[in-house]
Design a protein around this motif. Structure first.
Motif, PDB file in Angstrom:
ATOM      1  N   MET A  59       0.839  -1.201   0.000  1.00 28.09           N
ATOM      2  CA  MET A  59       0.000   0.000   0.000  1.00 28.09           C
ATOM      3  C   MET A  59       0.874   1.252   0.000  1.00 28.09           C
ATOM      4  SD  MET A  59      -3.460   0.453   0.402  1.00 28.09           S
ATOM      5  CE  MET A  59      -4.450   1.937   0.357  1.00 28.09           C
ATOM      6  N   LYS A  60       1.878   1.232   0.857  1.00 27.29           N
ATOM      7  CA  LYS A  60       2.718   2.405   1.036  1.00 27.29           C
ATOM      8  C   LYS A  60       3.462   2.755  -0.262  1.00 27.29           C
ATOM      9  CE  LYS A  60       5.875   4.122   4.570  1.00 27.29           C
ATOM     10  NZ  LYS A  60       6.626   3.728   5.750  1.00 27.29           N
ATOM     11  N   ASN A  96       2.785   1.802  -3.157  1.00 26.02           N
ATOM     12  CA  ASN A  96       1.807   2.072  -4.183  1.00 26.02           C
ATOM     13  C   ASN A  96       1.521   3.563  -4.377  1.00 26.02           C
ATOM     14  OD1 ASN A  96      -0.060   1.507  -6.074  1.00 26.02           O
ATOM     15  ND2 ASN A  96      -1.062  -0.093  -4.852  1.00 26.02           N
ATOM     16  N   TRP A  97       1.236   4.245  -3.265  1.00 32.77           N
ATOM     17  CA  TRP A  97       0.895   5.666  -3.363  1.00 32.77           C
ATOM     18  C   TRP A  97       2.086   6.496  -3.809  1.00 32.77           C
ATOM     19  CZ3 TRP A  97      -3.632   6.599  -4.383  1.00 32.77           C
ATOM     20  CH2 TRP A  97      -4.715   6.008  -3.714  1.00 32.77           C
ATOM     21  N   VAL A 116       2.125   6.371  -7.428  1.00 26.94           N
ATOM     22  CA  VAL A 116       1.077   7.228  -8.005  1.00 26.94           C
ATOM     23  C   VAL A 116       1.499   8.692  -7.961  1.00 26.94           C
ATOM     24  CG1 VAL A 116      -1.282   8.062  -7.655  1.00 26.94           C
ATOM     25  CG2 VAL A 116      -0.789   5.634  -7.446  1.00 26.94           C
ATOM     26  N   LEU A 117       2.145   9.073  -6.871  1.00 27.22           N
ATOM     27  CA  LEU A 117       2.501  10.480  -6.675  1.00 27.22           C
ATOM     28  C   LEU A 117       3.702  10.898  -7.527  1.00 27.22           C
ATOM     29  CD1 LEU A 117       1.844  13.034  -5.032  1.00 27.22           C
ATOM     30  CD2 LEU A 117       3.505  12.287  -3.347  1.00 27.22           C
ATOM     31  N   PRO A 138       4.943  10.642 -10.714  1.00 27.43           N
ATOM     32  CA  PRO A 138       4.931  11.417 -11.973  1.00 27.43           C
ATOM     33  C   PRO A 138       4.446  12.857 -11.814  1.00 27.43           C
ATOM     34  CG  PRO A 138       3.888   9.264 -12.265  1.00 27.43           C
ATOM     35  CD  PRO A 138       4.126   9.416 -10.807  1.00 27.43           C
ATOM     36  N   PRO A 139       3.255  13.083 -11.191  1.00 30.62           N
ATOM     37  CA  PRO A 139       2.854  14.493 -11.046  1.00 30.62           C
ATOM     38  C   PRO A 139       3.832  15.278 -10.192  1.00 30.62           C
ATOM     39  CG  PRO A 139       1.325  13.060  -9.857  1.00 30.62           C
ATOM     40  CD  PRO A 139       2.201  12.184 -10.667  1.00 30.62           C
ATOM     41  N   PHE A 140       4.420  14.626  -9.185  1.00 35.49           N
ATOM     42  CA  PHE A 140       5.370  15.317  -8.325  1.00 35.49           C
ATOM     43  C   PHE A 140       6.574  15.798  -9.144  1.00 35.49           C
ATOM     44  CE2 PHE A 140       9.149  15.227  -5.596  1.00 35.49           C
ATOM     45  CZ  PHE A 140       8.757  16.139  -4.639  1.00 35.49           C
ATOM     46  N   VAL A 182       6.840  16.317 -12.389  1.00 35.50           N
ATOM     47  CA  VAL A 182       6.491  17.369 -13.352  1.00 35.50           C
ATOM     48  C   VAL A 182       6.306  18.706 -12.631  1.00 35.50           C
ATOM     49  CG1 VAL A 182       4.752  18.159 -15.000  1.00 35.50           C
ATOM     50  CG2 VAL A 182       5.426  15.750 -14.957  1.00 35.50           C
ATOM     51  N   LEU A 215      -2.586  15.565 -13.914  1.00 31.36           N
ATOM     52  CA  LEU A 215      -1.543  15.665 -12.894  1.00 31.36           C
ATOM     53  C   LEU A 215      -2.128  15.761 -11.488  1.00 31.36           C
ATOM     54  CD1 LEU A 215       0.832  18.272 -14.587  1.00 31.36           C
ATOM     55  CD2 LEU A 215       1.374  15.890 -14.135  1.00 31.36           C
ATOM     56  N   PRO A 251      -4.172  12.175  -9.476  1.00 28.74           N
ATOM     57  CA  PRO A 251      -3.311  11.224  -8.753  1.00 28.74           C
ATOM     58  C   PRO A 251      -2.569  11.875  -7.594  1.00 28.74           C
ATOM     59  CG  PRO A 251      -2.520  11.555 -10.997  1.00 28.74           C
ATOM     60  CD  PRO A 251      -3.825  12.249 -10.896  1.00 28.74           C
ATOM     61  N   ALA A 252      -2.151  13.137  -7.768  1.00 34.71           N
ATOM     62  CA  ALA A 252      -1.440  13.813  -6.686  1.00 34.71           C
ATOM     63  C   ALA A 252      -2.336  13.948  -5.460  1.00 34.71           C
ATOM     64  CB  ALA A 252      -0.966  15.191  -7.148  1.00 34.71           C
ATOM     65  N   ALA A 274      -2.909  10.513  -3.765  1.00 32.46           N
ATOM     66  CA  ALA A 274      -1.749  10.055  -3.013  1.00 32.46           C
ATOM     67  C   ALA A 274      -1.550  10.892  -1.753  1.00 32.46           C
ATOM     68  CB  ALA A 274      -0.500  10.109  -3.884  1.00 32.46           C
ATOM     69  N   GLY A 308      -2.451   8.405   0.983  1.00 29.59           N
ATOM     70  CA  GLY A 308      -1.157   7.812   1.291  1.00 29.59           C
ATOM     71  C   GLY A 308      -0.805   7.970   2.759  1.00 29.59           C
ATOM     72  N   THR A 309       0.155   7.177   3.223  1.00 34.02           N
ATOM     73  CA  THR A 309       0.547   7.264   4.631  1.00 34.02           C
ATOM     74  C   THR A 309       2.032   7.590   4.785  1.00 34.02           C
ATOM     75  OG1 THR A 309       0.718   4.872   4.508  1.00 34.02           O
ATOM     76  CG2 THR A 309      -1.213   5.764   5.618  1.00 34.02           C
ATOM     77  N   PHE A 310       2.665   7.944   3.653  1.00 34.07           N
ATOM     78  CA  PHE A 310       4.108   8.215   3.714  1.00 34.07           C
ATOM     79  C   PHE A 310       4.375   9.538   4.422  1.00 34.07           C
ATOM     80  CE2 PHE A 310       2.165   9.206  -0.306  1.00 34.07           C
ATOM     81  CZ  PHE A 310       2.425  10.561  -0.436  1.00 34.07           C
ATOM     82  N   PHE A 354       2.614  21.508  -3.650  1.00 33.19           N
ATOM     83  CA  PHE A 354       1.702  21.415  -4.782  1.00 33.19           C
ATOM     84  C   PHE A 354       0.826  22.659  -4.896  1.00 33.19           C
ATOM     85  CE2 PHE A 354       2.566  16.881  -5.311  1.00 33.19           C
ATOM     86  CZ  PHE A 354       2.489  16.779  -6.685  1.00 33.19           C
ATOM     87  N   ARG A 363      -7.935  -3.234  -7.710  1.00 33.08           N
ATOM     88  CA  ARG A 363      -7.633  -1.839  -7.404  1.00 33.08           C
ATOM     89  C   ARG A 363      -8.210  -0.890  -8.448  1.00 33.08           C
ATOM     90  NH1 ARG A 363      -4.893  -0.582  -3.300  1.00 33.08           N
ATOM     91  NH2 ARG A 363      -3.711  -2.255  -2.367  1.00 33.08           N
TER      92      ARG A 363
END
Lengths: 284, 307
Positions: free
Chosen positions: A1-2, A4-5, A8-9, A11-13, A15, B114, B117-118, B121, B125-127, B137, B212
């Motif tokens: 899960m971790k 995974n996100w 996801v993040l 590519p936009p991050f 750019v 863009l 998904p940002a 996440a 997300g939990t990071f 952002f 998913r």
């Protein structure tokens, strides 16, 4: 899960951060190099431009004017927009949607089109001047375009719709029962408004005001068009530094100064408001 | 006479019939508040809408037609009603409108690609460091647009000099600058929607055996759709109406409409500009109507965008 996100993040991050840091770095670092004319900058790192920006009266006056105008815009907008937001928030839902939609409609229209309208309204032969001459209040025309009040007017236009929408959601979240409770205990409507509604909406008012302040500090279109080249706020000065003198280093330093100032005002107000609230809770 | 007195009570009996029942039963203070509210609302809404009405009205003004647009200025209220200005709109203005429209559409679409998904996440997300990332952002909205415009211009010079890729004064360069400010609107509004709804819905779908992708398509996407639309619409509007960023990134033949209007107001007035602006105003109204019919206008009111 971790993981995974993070995927996801990524590519936009990449750019967005490339665009953010890349462009800002390329531009702002120019502020530390001396201009050599015709758009060239020197190779030696120095604070020359920043020292100029923070010492020359021309630039300091631009910053002061910018600040005064932005504060005036926020104050006028609050005075006009707060009662409107309150009235709309306390209407039946059906009507409040109608009035909020009207605000959305007006914010759909670009600022240049509104500025065009303001120029026509306050033009030498515009409806305002013709009306005032017809009533005999004035002989000559009143000038709004090319003055500070013109710029304030344009920015207030921008601000009111924004402020009403922001404050509406703030005021709507204050339960009506609190007002009713105060009223049952004998408070007049005014007292309820001053002692219940306004204090409870204060955090929202502060954050909306800061957002509008930031917008007003960076406002360019109204400052140029309604100021008619006579109201030299910092964004106008920055554009002229590029357009007339092609001094990219100086323009970068002025941009740095503008952003530092806005940032400082935001930090100071947030800290001040937090302190004030803490002090009030300590007393009661 | 206090504010709590009924209006009917302060009148002589014979005058009762002159006032409607509702008014007679109102407190005097309440009546004054009502009148004050109506006055303030009228003032505010007149102020907000006056420039728009004046632009639309003066586009029909024919009083300076014989001057052939030479230093002519338009009057409001319009005299000698005419449609002439609409027929005189130059093809370059229509082209500018098309450039604005395509630029804003592409920028909003890229902002969604863009931003969604940002936002997912950042909220799900939990990071570590999500708060700082969220601030980063949203950072483009904190930078004055003139600084963004200049920074992109300088960066394009640099990119051109380093790898020979010409972005300055190109449509692509213009769009990239606008994507930069479009994305935060989508991140903001999708994030706001995500924060309101419970993650357990997604977990339920996953535990019931949905993949998913299927969970995203059938559960998450329908829920965040209002946020995506609101963010996309705000991004479109900001891009469509922007002058300041475009001003530094445009070149000949790719001026967006607001830049053309800016030049017309800054340099030489063109009497067909109000006509073109009116077309845009009507177009915005139609867009709003379509939004209302398809999804309801309230998606734009619920915390959509960051202003």
């Amino acid at each position: 899960m971790k993981a995974n996100w993070v995927v996801v993040l990524a590519p936009p991050f990449l750019v967005c951060m490339t665009l953010l840091f890349g462009t800002q770095y390329v531009f702002l670092q120019l502020g530390f190099f001396r201009d050599l004319g015709i758009g060239q900058v020197g190779t030696e790192l120095e604070l020359f431009n920043y020292i100029r920006a923070f010492t020359e009266p021309f630039f300091l006056n631009a910053l002061r004017l910018n600040f005064v105008l932005a504060v005036a815009v926020v104050a006028i907008t609050l005075i006009v927009a707060y009662p409107i937001a309150y009235i709309v928030a306390r209407m039946t839902p059906k009507w409040s949607i109608v009035f909020l939609t009207a605000m959305v409609v007006s914010s759909f229209v670009s600022i240049v089109i509104k500025v065009l309208g303001i120029i026509i309204i306050f033009g030498a032969d515009g409806p305002v001047n013709r009306f005032l001459r017809w009533t005999g209040i004035i002989e000559e025309q009143i000038l709004v375009i090319g003055t500070k009040s013109g710029v304030i007017m344009g920015l207030t236009h921008l601000g009111i719709a924004f402020m009403v929408m922001m404050l509406f959601s703030v005021i709507q979240s204050i339960p009506r029962s609190l007002e009713e409770a105060a009223e049952i205990h004998g408070a007049s409507r005014w007292r309820v408004f001053w002692r219940v509604v306004i204090p409870l909406s204060m955090p929202g008012v502060v954050s909306a005001s800061l957002l509008l302040f930031n917008i007003a500090m960076g406002a360019f279109v109204s400052a140029v068009l309604l100021g008619g080249g006579k109201v030299m706020t910092l964004p106008v000065v920055i554009q002229r530094t590029i357009l007339l003198y092609t001094e990219y280093g100086m323009a970068a330093a002025l941009s740095g100064m503008l952003m530092l100032f806005v940032f400082a005002v935001n930090i100071v107000s947030v800290v001040a408001v937090t302190r004030m609230r803490a002090a009030r809770f300590a007393v009661t | 006479m206090t504010g709590r007195q009924l209006i009917g009570a302060s009148l002589r009996p014979g005058m009762h019939a002159l006032l409607p029942e509702r008014l007679r039963r109102m407190h005097i203070g309440k009546l004054l508040r009502r009148l004050g509210s109506i006055f303030w609302m009228t003032l505010g809404y007149t102020f907000i809408f006056s420039p728009i009405i004046v632009v639309a009205g003066s586009s029909f003004d024919g009083s300076s037609l014989d001057l052939r647009g030479n230093s002519a200025f338009l009057n409001f209220p319009p005299e000698n009603f005419t449609f002439e200005w609409y027929t005189r709109i130059s093809s370059s203005l229509y082209q500018a409108l098309w450039i604005s429209f395509s630029m804003a559409s592409i920028a909003a679409a890229c902002g969604i690609v863009l931003g969604v998904p940002a936002a997912l996440a950042l909220i799900r997300g939990t990071f570590p460091g999500r708060i700082i990332l969220g601030t980063l952002f949203r950072a483009p909205l904190q930078i004055p647009f003139i600084v963004i415009g200049l920074a992109f211009l300088q960066a394009y010079y640099e990119v051109g000099a380093l790898i020979g890729l010409q972005l300055r004064a190109t449509f692509a360069g213009l769009v990239i600058g606008h994507v930069f400010v479009a994305t935060p609107y989508v991140v903001g509004s999708v994030g706001a929607v995500l924060q309101r709804f419970n993650v357990s819905l997604e977990e339920a779908a996953l535990s019931l055996g949905a993949s998913r992708w299927r969970t995203f398509k059938r559960v998450t996407l329908p829920i965040i759709m209002p946020g995506v639309l609101a963010g996309g619409i705000y991004a479109f509007l900001v891009s469509f109406g922007d002058v300041t960023i475009s001003l530094f990134l445009t070149g000949p033949n790719i001026n967006p409409l607001p830049v053309e209007i800016f030049f017309a107001l800054d340099r030489e007035f063109d009497p067909t500009i109000p006509a073109m602006a009116t077309i845009v105003i009507v177009g915005s109204g139609l867009l709003l109507y379509v939004i209302q019919r398809l999804v309801g206008i309230d998606i734009l009111l619920r915390g959509g965008g960051n202003g």
